[in-house]
Design a protein around this motif. Structure first.
Motif, PDB file in Angstrom:
ATOM      1  N   GLY A 289      28.474  33.240  47.287  1.00 53.63           N
ATOM      2  CA  GLY A 289      28.503  34.691  47.392  1.00 53.63           C
ATOM      3  C   GLY A 289      29.676  35.181  48.217  1.00 53.63           C
ATOM      4  N   ALA A 290      29.963  34.511  49.316  1.00 51.59           N
ATOM      5  CA  ALA A 290      31.081  34.910  50.174  1.00 51.59           C
ATOM      6  C   ALA A 290      32.415  34.726  49.454  1.00 51.59           C
ATOM      7  N   GLU A 291      32.549  33.631  48.700  1.00 55.50           N
ATOM      8  CA  GLU A 291      33.790  33.383  47.953  1.00 55.50           C
ATOM      9  C   GLU A 291      33.966  34.409  46.836  1.00 55.50           C
ATOM     10  N   PHE A 292      32.869  34.773  46.202  1.00 49.02           N
ATOM     11  CA  PHE A 292      32.907  35.817  45.171  1.00 49.02           C
ATOM     12  C   PHE A 292      33.390  37.141  45.764  1.00 49.02           C
ATOM     13  N   ALA A 293      32.822  37.539  46.905  1.00 56.33           N
ATOM     14  CA  ALA A 293      33.206  38.805  47.529  1.00 56.33           C
ATOM     15  C   ALA A 293      34.680  38.787  47.948  1.00 56.33           C
ATOM     16  N   ALA A 294      35.140  37.664  48.512  1.00 57.46           N
ATOM     17  CA  ALA A 294      36.544  37.560  48.933  1.00 57.46           C
ATOM     18  C   ALA A 294      37.478  37.629  47.734  1.00 57.46           C
ATOM     19  N   PHE A 295      37.112  36.951  46.643  1.00 54.95           N
ATOM     20  CA  PHE A 295      37.930  36.980  45.429  1.00 54.95           C
ATOM     21  C   PHE A 295      38.013  38.398  44.880  1.00 54.95           C
ATOM     22  N   GLN A 296      36.891  39.092  44.853  1.00 49.71           N
ATOM     23  CA  GLN A 296      36.872  40.467  44.346  1.00 49.71           C
ATOM     24  C   GLN A 296      37.775  41.385  45.178  1.00 49.71           C
ATOM     25  N   GLN A 297      37.731  41.219  46.490  1.00 52.03           N
ATOM     26  CA  GLN A 297      38.584  42.042  47.362  1.00 52.03           C
ATOM     27  C   GLN A 297      40.058  41.734  47.111  1.00 52.03           C
ATOM     28  N   ASP A 298      40.394  40.463  46.981  1.00 51.85           N
ATOM     29  CA  ASP A 298      41.789  40.077  46.738  1.00 51.85           C
ATOM     30  C   ASP A 298      42.278  40.613  45.386  1.00 51.85           C
ATOM     31  N   TRP A 299      41.431  40.493  44.363  1.00 54.30           N
ATOM     32  CA  TRP A 299      41.834  40.950  43.031  1.00 54.30           C
ATOM     33  C   TRP A 299      42.011  42.467  43.003  1.00 54.30           C
ATOM     34  N   PHE A 300      41.144  43.195  43.707  1.00 50.75           N
ATOM     35  CA  PHE A 300      41.280  44.655  43.775  1.00 50.75           C
ATOM     36  C   PHE A 300      42.608  45.034  44.420  1.00 50.75           C
ATOM     37  N   GLN A 301      42.970  44.360  45.503  1.00 50.07           N
ATOM     38  CA  GLN A 301      44.229  44.682  46.176  1.00 50.07           C
ATOM     39  C   GLN A 301      45.439  44.285  45.331  1.00 50.07           C
ATOM     40  N   THR A 302      45.294  43.228  44.530  1.00 54.46           N
ATOM     41  CA  THR A 302      46.375  42.856  43.620  1.00 54.46           C
ATOM     42  C   THR A 302      46.605  43.960  42.588  1.00 54.46           C
ATOM     43  N   LEU A 303      45.527  44.470  42.024  1.00 51.19           N
ATOM     44  CA  LEU A 303      45.627  45.577  41.069  1.00 51.19           C
ATOM     45  C   LEU A 303      46.148  46.831  41.756  1.00 51.19           C
ATOM     46  N   ARG A 304      45.691  47.078  42.955  1.00 49.59           N
ATOM     47  CA  ARG A 304      46.144  48.265  43.688  1.00 49.59           C
ATOM     48  C   ARG A 304      47.653  48.217  43.918  1.00 49.59           C
ATOM     49  N   GLY A 305      48.171  47.042  44.241  1.00 53.24           N
ATOM     50  CA  GLY A 305      49.604  46.922  44.483  1.00 53.24           C
ATOM     51  C   GLY A 305      50.448  47.278  43.275  1.00 53.24           C
ATOM     52  N   ALA A 306      49.875  47.100  42.076  1.00 55.64           N
ATOM     53  CA  ALA A 306      50.596  47.433  40.852  1.00 55.64           C
ATOM     54  C   ALA A 306      50.321  48.855  40.386  1.00 55.64           C
ATOM     55  N   GLY A 307      49.407  49.551  41.072  1.00 54.46           N
ATOM     56  CA  GLY A 307      49.018  50.890  40.639  1.00 54.46           C
ATOM     57  C   GLY A 307      47.992  50.881  39.528  1.00 54.46           C
ATOM     58  N   TYR A 308      47.277  49.747  39.357  1.00 60.13           N
ATOM     59  CA  TYR A 308      46.326  49.599  38.251  1.00 60.13           C
ATOM     60  C   TYR A 308      44.866  49.640  38.698  1.00 60.13           C
ATOM     61  N   ALA A 309      44.584  49.803  39.986  1.00 61.51           N
ATOM     62  CA  ALA A 309      43.202  49.711  40.468  1.00 61.51           C
ATOM     63  C   ALA A 309      42.399  50.974  40.172  1.00 61.51           C
ATOM     64  N   VAL A 310      43.003  52.139  40.397  1.00 62.14           N
ATOM     65  CA  VAL A 310      42.281  53.410  40.204  1.00 62.14           C
ATOM     66  C   VAL A 310      43.137  54.369  39.365  1.00 62.14           C
ATOM     67  N   PRO A 311      43.515  53.981  38.159  1.00 61.83           N
ATOM     68  CA  PRO A 311      44.397  54.840  37.359  1.00 61.83           C
ATOM     69  C   PRO A 311      43.761  56.177  36.994  1.00 61.83           C
ATOM     70  N   HIS A 312      42.416  56.251  37.018  1.00 61.20           N
ATOM     71  CA  HIS A 312      41.698  57.460  36.634  1.00 61.20           C
ATOM     72  C   HIS A 312      41.564  58.461  37.778  1.00 61.20           C
ATOM     73  N   TRP A 313      41.904  58.068  39.003  1.00 56.86           N
ATOM     74  CA  TRP A 313      41.840  58.992  40.138  1.00 56.86           C
ATOM     75  C   TRP A 313      42.993  59.998  40.058  1.00 56.86           C
ATOM     76  N   PRO A 314      42.878  61.143  40.756  1.00 56.02           N
ATOM     77  CA  PRO A 314      44.006  62.083  40.821  1.00 56.02           C
ATOM     78  C   PRO A 314      45.232  61.439  41.457  1.00 56.02           C
ATOM     79  N   ARG A 315      46.381  61.951  41.105  1.00 56.29           N
ATOM     80  CA  ARG A 315      47.636  61.374  41.595  1.00 56.29           C
ATOM     81  C   ARG A 315      47.702  61.362  43.119  1.00 56.29           C
ATOM     82  N   GLU A 316      47.182  62.428  43.771  1.00 56.51           N
ATOM     83  CA  GLU A 316      47.296  62.494  45.227  1.00 56.51           C
ATOM     84  C   GLU A 316      46.465  61.434  45.935  1.00 56.51           C
ATOM     85  N   TRP A 317      45.560  60.792  45.198  1.00 56.71           N
ATOM     86  CA  TRP A 317      44.738  59.742  45.786  1.00 56.71           C
ATOM     87  C   TRP A 317      45.107  58.360  45.239  1.00 56.71           C
TER      88      TRP A 317
END
Length: 402
Positions: A38-66
């Motif tokens: 469970g801990a490894e799953f949670a850590a992997f999920q956090q890392d993958w989210f930040q990887t997507l965020r770095g490319a601008g792909y994590a929250v594409p549906h949010w408003p631009r200002e966010w």
């Protein structure tokens, strides 16, 4: 109207996303997440989210200002390519980036948005505290209470089917603040810190061996009045904005994953020889069933794309989301059932599946059991058909038997 320039831009963006996927999607994620704790799953999920965020792909549906603002056609391309390249799903972030964000943007105060939206981007995890033992499909029957006491609401009750609650930092909570009001008029909506005293989370061990769902018990839990979303007693209306976040692009992503990984696993299973040395794919009946599934997937993709476009133009019908949900969930169930049939007895010996995947992992028996998550929660198939009949087709309501 799509112009030639728009098509060229989308082609270039698709190539950009493809290159990024080839460079950043972990090749071994299915293997490592199949044996993860469970801990490894949670850590992997956090890392993958930040990887997507770095490319601008994590929250594409949010408003631009966010941190979002990606045009709808580009969002469609993004989800298509992530699915085509078998990217991990954002399992833990799902409620935060869709339900919590939609609720905060639609009904939250400026202070609430400023507190939580940046925190979600930094990895704050959320759970949805809606359903109860006596209030599932009939959500308005909930009995968890919240009474005002000075600057707090004192909350007592029980929630169930709370996905990922054991990992959550915050909860979207519905509670009854006026016990004398009609069912939908006495409910309020709160943001609940999961570290608050009096709160107990108990994972539920499922038939698959996982503990994805949880129960949440609240015993005189004090929630600051500043964490009320919208007006007191008006939580039902706010909740509709939360549930509306499941429509459109989230369904398109699931449909693309079913059409890519899901159908690919079916083809691979059909190519495996049975104990007699025969391959199912050589059987005309099996080929017919595969052709039917491929046709249904094509229809599902078209339905999802149409829903996204209608939602963007604000022309979606009152039953459109129910049509897509019903179609997807029952197609998922039929495909995983067929996969379990192909796998035979051996499929029952597969006891683990990737924790960051979806319901199309190729572990067919586990996938089939998991597929029932879609035909029951969020409105059963029977309820979806009622919505389609009454709101979509205008048929009369069934008479109440007294």
């Amino acid at each position: 109207m799509t112009t030639a320039g728009d098509r060229v831009e989308l082609t270039e963006f698709r190539a950009e996303v493809r290159d990024w996927c080839r460079a950043h999607i972990p090749r071994d994620w299915r293997a490592t997440q199949t044996v993860a704790t469970g801990a490894e799953f949670a850590a992997f999920q956090q890392d993958w989210f930040q990887t997507l965020r770095g490319a601008g792909y994590a929250v594409p549906h949010w408003p631009r200002e966010w941190g979002g603002g990606l045009p709808i056609p580009r969002q469609v391309v993004l989800y298509q390519e992530l699915a085509a390249h078998d990217a991990p799903r954002l399992v833990l972030a799902f409620v935060a980036i869709h339900h919590a964000a939609a609720t905060l943007l639609a009904a939250g105060t400026e202070a609430q948005r400023n507190r939580h939206l940046p925190a979600i981007l930094d990895g704050e995890t959320w759970v949805q505290g809606f359903s109860e033992p006596g209030a599932g499909s009939d959500l308005a029957a909930l009995s968890t209470t919240a009474r005002r006491d000075g600057d707090d609401y004192v909350t007592t009750g029980q929630k169930v089917w709370a996905s990922g609650a054991q990992y959550a930092d915050w909860c979207l909570l519905l509670a009854r603040t006026d016990p004398n009001a009609a069912k939908r008029h006495g409910i309020s909506y709160f943001l609940l810190d999961m570290r608050t005293p009096g709160l107990d989370v108990r994972p539920i061990r499922q038939a698959t061996g996982e503990s994805h769902f949880c129960e949440i018990f609240l015993d005189e839990v004090r929630i600051p009045a500043a964490n009320l979303i919208g007006a007191e007693h008006a939580g039902w209306q706010v909740a509709q904005r939360t549930l509306g976040a499941e429509r459109g692009l989230t369904m398109l992503e699931l449909a693309e994953r079913l059409g890519n990984a899901g159908f690919r696993w079916l083809l691979e299973s059909c190519a495996q020889p049975d104990p007699g040395g025969r391959r199912p794919i050589e059987d005309p009946v099996t080929l017919d069933r595969l052709a039917i599934f491929e046709t249904e997937i094509t229809g599902l993709r078209a339905l999802c794309l149409d829903l996204v476009e209608r939602h963007d133009r604000d022309t979606a019908g009152p039953a459109d989301a129910s049509i897509v949900k019903l179609y997807y969930s029952e197609l998922l169930q039929r495909m995983t059932d067929f996969g379990a049939e192909l796998g035979g007895v051996a499929a029952h010996s597969v006891l683990r599946k990737p924790m960051s995947g979806g319901w199309e992992s190729g572990a067919w028996v586990l996938d089939f059991i998991g597929s029932w998550e879609w035909t029951i929660p969020g409105g059963t198939s029977e309820i979806q058909r009622t919505i389609i009949a009454e709101r979509g087709l205008g048929l009369p309501r069934e008479p109440v038997v007294r």
